[in-house]
Design an enzyme around this catalytic site. Structure first.
Site, PDB file in Angstrom:
ATOM      1  N   TYR A 167      -7.574 -10.758  31.868  1.00  0.00           N
ATOM      2  CA  TYR A 167      -8.352 -10.059  30.728  1.00  0.00           C
ATOM      3  C   TYR A 167      -7.352  -9.380  29.657  1.00  0.00           C
ATOM      4  CZ  TYR A 167     -10.923  -6.904  28.567  1.00  0.00           C
ATOM      5  OH  TYR A 167     -11.444  -6.004  27.315  1.00  0.00           O
TER       6      TYR A 167
ATOM      7  N   GLU B 105      -6.447  -1.111  26.266  1.00  0.00           N
ATOM      8  CA  GLU B 105      -7.055  -1.860  27.091  1.00  0.00           C
ATOM      9  C   GLU B 105      -6.743  -1.563  28.620  1.00  0.00           C
ATOM     10  OE1 GLU B 105      -9.359  -4.009  26.698  1.00  0.00           O
ATOM     11  OE2 GLU B 105      -9.246  -4.160  24.434  1.00  0.00           O
TER      12      GLU B 105
ATOM     13  N   ASP C  39     -14.371 -10.291  30.549  1.00  0.00           N
ATOM     14  CA  ASP C  39     -14.608  -9.388  31.704  1.00  0.00           C
ATOM     15  C   ASP C  39     -16.184  -9.434  31.945  1.00  0.00           C
ATOM     16  OD1 ASP C  39     -15.670  -8.031  29.216  1.00  0.00           O
ATOM     17  OD2 ASP C  39     -14.696  -6.373  29.450  1.00  0.00           O
TER      18      ASP C  39
END
Ligand code: SF4
Length: 350
Positions: free
Chosen positions: A124, A41, A142
């Protein structure tokens, strides 16, 4: 934003089913441990999936767990990150790894609230790790998610406003499933945003699992959403970049320890597109005696808020000097992390 919980619950159900049948194979999906989800991520922030895949594999071979990441030397870490950009992400990974060892016994915490206390982890990423790796009912919102939800709900609110993001996150959180479905919903909504409900292109509504409940689609106005206030124009900075060469070695300079590209190595440069007179005076100030100065091309690099427009010069020098380190091309390419912004010049020394 008006209440859309019922609509979002319908979206969630459809996406969990769709994701099962349509997920693409990604290296981080093979074994979604908290560490793997975290690294992927962070790498995927501001970076395309295709660009991340080779980095991810290489990075995990070098730093297979939190411990090796916490213990690595920063220069080595940055070398593995070279080319991905936004280097503060790599530094924060190392800082966070240290904190995970110290405060959490080497395991990433499970809740979004605890995850957000780690450097580099915002709403996020915390939501992504908590839902994908731990199955917590926590959304990860997001730009992709905002676009999809804004189209489905034909939401007239500006998605650039924090209040809109907050309202969508809260409504989504209220209907979020737990366990494997939480993981599949987070990945499913990302996947739909990347492959079907596209940004900057006509969405592929004909293959979308949300077609039946999507208001923007049913009204034929998908391209009118999301509503987004225009971005500010990027600032342009001009630079003159020097490949200073002496006895087969090039000069490198370490950037300041704060600000853009902090602490990374760069080819010496000065602001503006310098005249020959300004170049000579700069070289003199550095204590260098140039034998020849030859233009070696122009390059442009775009950051989020600024663009660099660079003009390069190859300068052969009588002797090394100045506040630089002098290294061979081989040493520079294998041991020093040079930002992608200088790629055009790094290619020249290869
Ligand atoms: Fe996006 Fe079209 Fe699907 Fe609506 S139907 S979510 S606009 S791809």
């Amino acid at each position: 934003m008006k209440q859309e919980k019922e609509l979002f619950a319908q979206v969630a159900n459809a996406l969990v089913i769709w994701y099962h049948a349509n997920k693409r194979i990604m290296p981080w999906r093979a074994e979604p441990t908290p560490y793997h989800v975290w690294i992927s991520e962070i790498m995927l922030q501001q970076t395309r999936i295709e660009a991340v895949i080779p980095y991810y594999d290489r990075f995990l071979r070098a730093f297979p767990d939190v411990q090796t990441l916490a213990e690595t030397d920063e220069d080595r870490l940055l070398k593995y990150w070279e080319g991905l950009g936004y280097y503060s992400r790599a530094r924060n990974l190392k800082k966070a790894a240290g904190q995970i060892i110290r405060d959490h016994g080497g395991r990433l915490p499970q809740t979004a609230a605890e995850l957000k206390k780690l450097p580099g982890i915002g709403d996020y990423t915390a939501g992504a790790i908590a839902s994908i790796a731990y199955g917590k009912p926590e959304p990860a919102v997001d730009g992709n998610v905002l676009r999809v939800l804004s189209r489905v709900a034909a939401c007239p609110d500006d998605i650039m406003l924090p209040a809109t993001r907050k309202a969508m996150t809260e409504q989504l959180r209220a209907i979020y499933p737990a366990g494997q479905d939480a993981s599949d919903l987070t990945q499913g909504i990302m996947e739909l945003g990347e492959t079907v409900c596209l940004p900057n292109a006509v969405p592929r509504c004909e293959i979308c699992p949300l077609q039946g409940c999507c208001r923007a689609h049913s009204r034929g106005v998908a391209m009118d959403f999301p509503v987004k206030s225009p971005k500010k124009a990027r600032k342009i900075e001009r630079k003159s970049v020097f490949l200073l060469l002496c006895d087969g070695r090039y000069a490198l300079h370490r950037r300041d320890s704060s600000g853009l590209l902090a602490n990374l190595w760069e080819f010496p440069n000065i602001p503006g597109h310098a005249t020959m007179q300004e170049i000579e005076s700069y070289l003199r100030e550095c204590g260098l005696h140039p034998l020849a100065v030859t233009p070696c091309g122009k390059a442009k690099h775009i950051f989020t808020h600024v663009e660099w427009h660079m003009t390069g010069y190859l300068v052969t020098c009588e002797q090394p000097g100045g506040d630089f380190v002098w290294k061979t091309a081989e040493e520079i390419l294998t041991q020093y992390a040079i930002p992608t912004a200088f790629r055009a010049f790094t290619s020249l020394i290869k």
